[in-house]
Write a protein that holds these residues in place. Structure first.
Motif, PDB file in Angstrom:
ATOM      1  N   LYS A  59      19.708  16.944  96.628  1.00  0.00           N
ATOM      2  CA  LYS A  59      19.178  18.114  95.942  1.00  0.00           C
ATOM      3  C   LYS A  59      17.673  17.951  95.777  1.00  0.00           C
ATOM      4  CE  LYS A  59      20.602  20.886  91.997  1.00  0.00           C
ATOM      5  NZ  LYS A  59      21.446  20.930  90.798  1.00  0.00           N
ATOM      6  N   ARG A  92      20.323  24.762  93.915  1.00  0.00           N
ATOM      7  CA  ARG A  92      21.401  24.520  94.861  1.00  0.00           C
ATOM      8  C   ARG A  92      21.184  23.202  95.605  1.00  0.00           C
ATOM      9  NH1 ARG A  92      23.309  29.825  97.896  1.00  0.00           N
ATOM     10  NH2 ARG A  92      24.495  28.154  98.837  1.00  0.00           N
ATOM     11  N   GLU A  93      22.291  22.626  96.037  1.00  0.00           N
ATOM     12  CA  GLU A  93      22.241  21.395  96.802  1.00  0.00           C
ATOM     13  C   GLU A  93      21.737  21.682  98.220  1.00  0.00           C
ATOM     14  OE1 GLU A  93      25.155  22.545  95.470  1.00  0.00           O
ATOM     15  OE2 GLU A  93      25.273  21.287  93.693  1.00  0.00           O
TER      16      GLU A  93
END
Length: 76
Positions: free
Chosen positions: A18, A24-25
């Motif tokens: 991340k 968001r990853e």
């Protein structure tokens, strides 16, 4: 290009890479090793830092792949 430190963090499906400040990853992996390898490649490309977390969320290790303003003084 904005340099964003990459973090390897625990995820419900294993481990995730991340970018710092991202919601968001970047990617999700089944093992921490796979996540570290992916995060390292991103950090090298971005000349940023890779921050590896333990399963409890605490920082395990850091590796800098850019211009480190405070390089280590110890000789490993």
């Amino acid at each position: 290009m904005v340099m964003s430190n990459q973090h390897v963090v625990p995820h419900s499906r294993g481990w995730a890479v991340k970018g710092a400040g991202n919601s968001r990853e970047t990617s999700v992996h089944s093992t921490q090793k796979d996540a570290i390898d992916a995060g390292r490649n991103i950090a090298i490309n971005q000349k940023s830092e890779l921050v590896i977390h333990r399963s409890n969320g605490k920082i395990r290790d850091k590796n800098s792949y850019g211009n480190d303003p405070f390089p280590p003084r110890d000789k490993k």
